[in-house]
Design a protein around this motif. Structure first.
Motif, PDB file in Angstrom:
ATOM      1  N   LYS A 169       0.870  -1.229  -0.073  1.00 39.97           N
ATOM      2  CA  LYS A 169      -0.043  -0.071   0.176  1.00 39.97           C
ATOM      3  C   LYS A 169       0.923   1.089   0.210  1.00 39.97           C
ATOM      4  O   LYS A 169       0.566   2.257  -0.639  1.00 39.97           O
ATOM      5  N   LEU A 170       2.099   1.159   0.925  1.00 34.59           N
ATOM      6  CA  LEU A 170       2.827   2.335   0.668  1.00 34.59           C
ATOM      7  C   LEU A 170       3.531   2.478  -0.729  1.00 34.59           C
ATOM      8  O   LEU A 170       3.603   3.514  -1.387  1.00 34.59           O
ATOM      9  N   LEU A 171       3.967   1.286  -1.315  1.00 33.04           N
ATOM     10  CA  LEU A 171       4.395   1.365  -2.548  1.00 33.04           C
ATOM     11  C   LEU A 171       3.322   2.106  -3.656  1.00 33.04           C
ATOM     12  O   LEU A 171       3.944   2.761  -4.365  1.00 33.04           O
ATOM     13  N   ASP A 172       2.198   1.587  -3.629  1.00 32.08           N
ATOM     14  CA  ASP A 172       1.187   2.380  -4.552  1.00 32.08           C
ATOM     15  C   ASP A 172       1.293   3.830  -4.130  1.00 32.08           C
ATOM     16  O   ASP A 172       1.092   4.648  -5.158  1.00 32.08           O
ATOM     17  N   ALA A 173       1.099   4.129  -2.823  1.00 37.91           N
ATOM     18  CA  ALA A 173       1.174   5.543  -2.738  1.00 37.91           C
ATOM     19  C   ALA A 173       2.425   6.337  -3.243  1.00 37.91           C
ATOM     20  O   ALA A 173       2.598   7.477  -3.730  1.00 37.91           O
ATOM     21  N   MET A 174       3.527   5.729  -3.248  1.00 33.69           N
ATOM     22  CA  MET A 174       4.735   6.291  -3.823  1.00 33.69           C
ATOM     23  C   MET A 174       4.472   6.203  -5.344  1.00 33.69           C
ATOM     24  O   MET A 174       5.008   7.355  -5.813  1.00 33.69           O
ATOM     25  N   LEU A 175       3.994   5.399  -5.849  1.00 37.84           N
ATOM     26  CA  LEU A 175       3.778   5.695  -7.310  1.00 37.84           C
ATOM     27  C   LEU A 175       2.740   6.401  -7.780  1.00 37.84           C
ATOM     28  O   LEU A 175       3.141   7.457  -8.530  1.00 37.84           O
ATOM     29  N   SER A 176       1.877   6.677  -6.863  1.00 37.19           N
ATOM     30  CA  SER A 176       1.022   7.814  -7.203  1.00 37.19           C
ATOM     31  C   SER A 176       1.473   9.190  -6.934  1.00 37.19           C
ATOM     32  O   SER A 176       1.193  10.034  -7.639  1.00 37.19           O
ATOM     33  N   ALA A 177       2.453   9.355  -6.014  1.00 37.83           N
ATOM     34  CA  ALA A 177       2.989  10.512  -5.850  1.00 37.83           C
ATOM     35  C   ALA A 177       4.057  10.960  -7.012  1.00 37.83           C
ATOM     36  O   ALA A 177       4.124  12.104  -7.260  1.00 37.83           O
ATOM     37  N   ILE A 178       4.422  10.113  -8.162  1.00 37.02           N
ATOM     38  CA  ILE A 178       5.093  10.429  -9.243  1.00 37.02           C
ATOM     39  C   ILE A 178       4.277  10.030 -10.424  1.00 37.02           C
ATOM     40  O   ILE A 178       4.528   9.789 -11.628  1.00 37.02           O
ATOM     41  N   ASP A 179       2.968  10.031 -10.215  1.00 40.71           N
ATOM     42  CA  ASP A 179       1.923   9.983 -11.199  1.00 40.71           C
ATOM     43  C   ASP A 179       2.013   8.800 -11.931  1.00 40.71           C
ATOM     44  O   ASP A 179       1.958   8.585 -13.302  1.00 40.71           O
ATOM     45  N   LEU A 180       2.189   7.590 -11.335  1.00 41.44           N
ATOM     46  CA  LEU A 180       2.476   6.086 -11.764  1.00 41.44           C
ATOM     47  C   LEU A 180       1.247   5.518 -10.953  1.00 41.44           C
ATOM     48  O   LEU A 180       0.673   5.734  -9.875  1.00 41.44           O
ATOM     49  N   LYS A 181       0.977   4.457 -11.684  1.00 38.66           N
ATOM     50  CA  LYS A 181      -0.137   3.589 -11.062  1.00 38.66           C
ATOM     51  C   LYS A 181       0.017   2.041 -11.180  1.00 38.66           C
ATOM     52  O   LYS A 181       0.762   1.571 -12.471  1.00 38.66           O
ATOM     53  N   ARG A 182      -0.147   1.110 -10.284  1.00 40.64           N
ATOM     54  CA  ARG A 182       0.253  -0.361 -10.417  1.00 40.64           C
ATOM     55  C   ARG A 182      -0.463  -0.822 -11.740  1.00 40.64           C
ATOM     56  O   ARG A 182      -1.830  -0.610 -11.965  1.00 40.64           O
ATOM     57  N   GLY A 183       0.338  -1.378 -12.631  1.00 39.65           N
ATOM     58  CA  GLY A 183      -0.258  -2.114 -13.674  1.00 39.65           C
ATOM     59  C   GLY A 183      -0.553  -1.241 -15.038  1.00 39.65           C
ATOM     60  O   GLY A 183      -0.624  -1.706 -16.105  1.00 39.65           O
TER      61      GLY A 183
END
Length: 286
Positions: A159-173
């Motif tokens: 869940k923290l990794l997903d938040a990190m991805l979102s912070a740089i405009d990325l999304k799992r998948g």
């Protein structure tokens, strides 16, 4: 002054969603982390320390030459391919894996009995995401929840990794592929051992060859060992770009470490911004 985002786990357990507040990207590196205020929040850094010139790294050890690359420099040093000298002791197996397509690869991972980690796993965890992604994140190994669900990074660290991805405009998948250095859960969530990483390395190597990412992100020391075949310090390696063949590798902290060490989230944000600048430069040169 540049400030880090806030990554906070909402109340309600591991199934709760992440709340993300993204503040402006820091303009200089490194960032001095502020005091931890607890609760999973990321404290803004107290100040921005002006960046100093980063010396060229000619080798992490004799067998693995790597070079620094500073994305904002006027002229970057040409990447040097590191010879892959990892050997799991079975060249025939490694050669067979190197010829596999996705379906055969994931089936082989699921049936693998090559090391001790298979003995107590519930299932192997190959990887997840966009198979033609520009971004590839590599962790160390599955945890308990990943072992149950068969997908990497689905617990609190996920869940923290997903938040990190979102912070740089990325999304799992979406333009992101996520894998681990080892595909089976180490007992009691211990760190994977070097021989286990070596035995599983042909699988990771084939995933990288199939995905062909533009940038690799090593999440923690075991992932860096798997990608670079070198023992490195995360703190000393931040803000540098290493290479696995022609692919740039950026090293940062594992999300599970960040959950235990809240103050270092500011450093991880700096690393993500560094990787995003690198990706933009690579896209401009393409």
């Amino acid at each position: 002054m540049g400030l880090a985002p806030v990554w906070r786990l909402r109340a309600g357990g591991e199934g709760a969603a992440e709340a993300i507040e993204v503040l402006p990207e820091p303009e200089s590196a490194p960032v001095a982390a502020g005091a931890d205020q607890g609760g999973g929040a990321w404290s803004p850094p107290a100040q921005i320390v002006p960046a100093e010139p980063v010396p060229e790294v000619r080798s992490m050890r004799a067998a693995i030459p790597v070079r620094d690359l500073i994305p904002r420099a006027a002229a970057a040093t040409a990447p040097v391919a590191a010879p892959d000298r990892r050997d799991d002791g079975d060249p025939a197996r490694a050669g067979r894996i190197a010829r596999m397509g996705w379906d055969e690869l994931e089936s082989d991972i699921g049936a693998c009995r090559a090391c001790r980690l298979c003995e107590k796993r519930r299932q192997a965890v190959p990887g997840v995401g966009d198979r033609s992604a520009e971004w590839m994140f590599v962790g160390e190994g599955p945890g308990s929840e990943e072992d149950q669900r068969g997908e990497p990074f689905v617990g609190a660290a996920g869940k923290l990794l997903d938040a990190m991805l979102s912070a740089i405009d990325l999304k799992r998948g979406e333009n992101v592929y996520i894998a681990n250095a080892v595909k089976c859960r180490p007992p009691h969530n211990r760190t994977p051992q070097a021989d286990e990483i070596a035995i599983c390395h042909p699988y990771l190597a084939r995933q990288i060859e199939l995905v062909r990412p533009r940038v690799l992100i090593a999440l923690g020391r075991p992932a860096a060992l798997a990608l670079l075949d070198a023992e490195i310090s995360i703190g000393a390696s931040r803000g540098r770009v290493f290479h696995r063949g022609e692919i740039p590798v950026v090293v940062t902290y594992h999300p599970a470490y960040l959950l235990r060490n809240q103050a270092d989230k500011a450093k991880a944000w700096e690393d993500l911004c560094f990787a995003r600048r690198l990706m933009r430069e690579l896209a401009e040169k393409a």
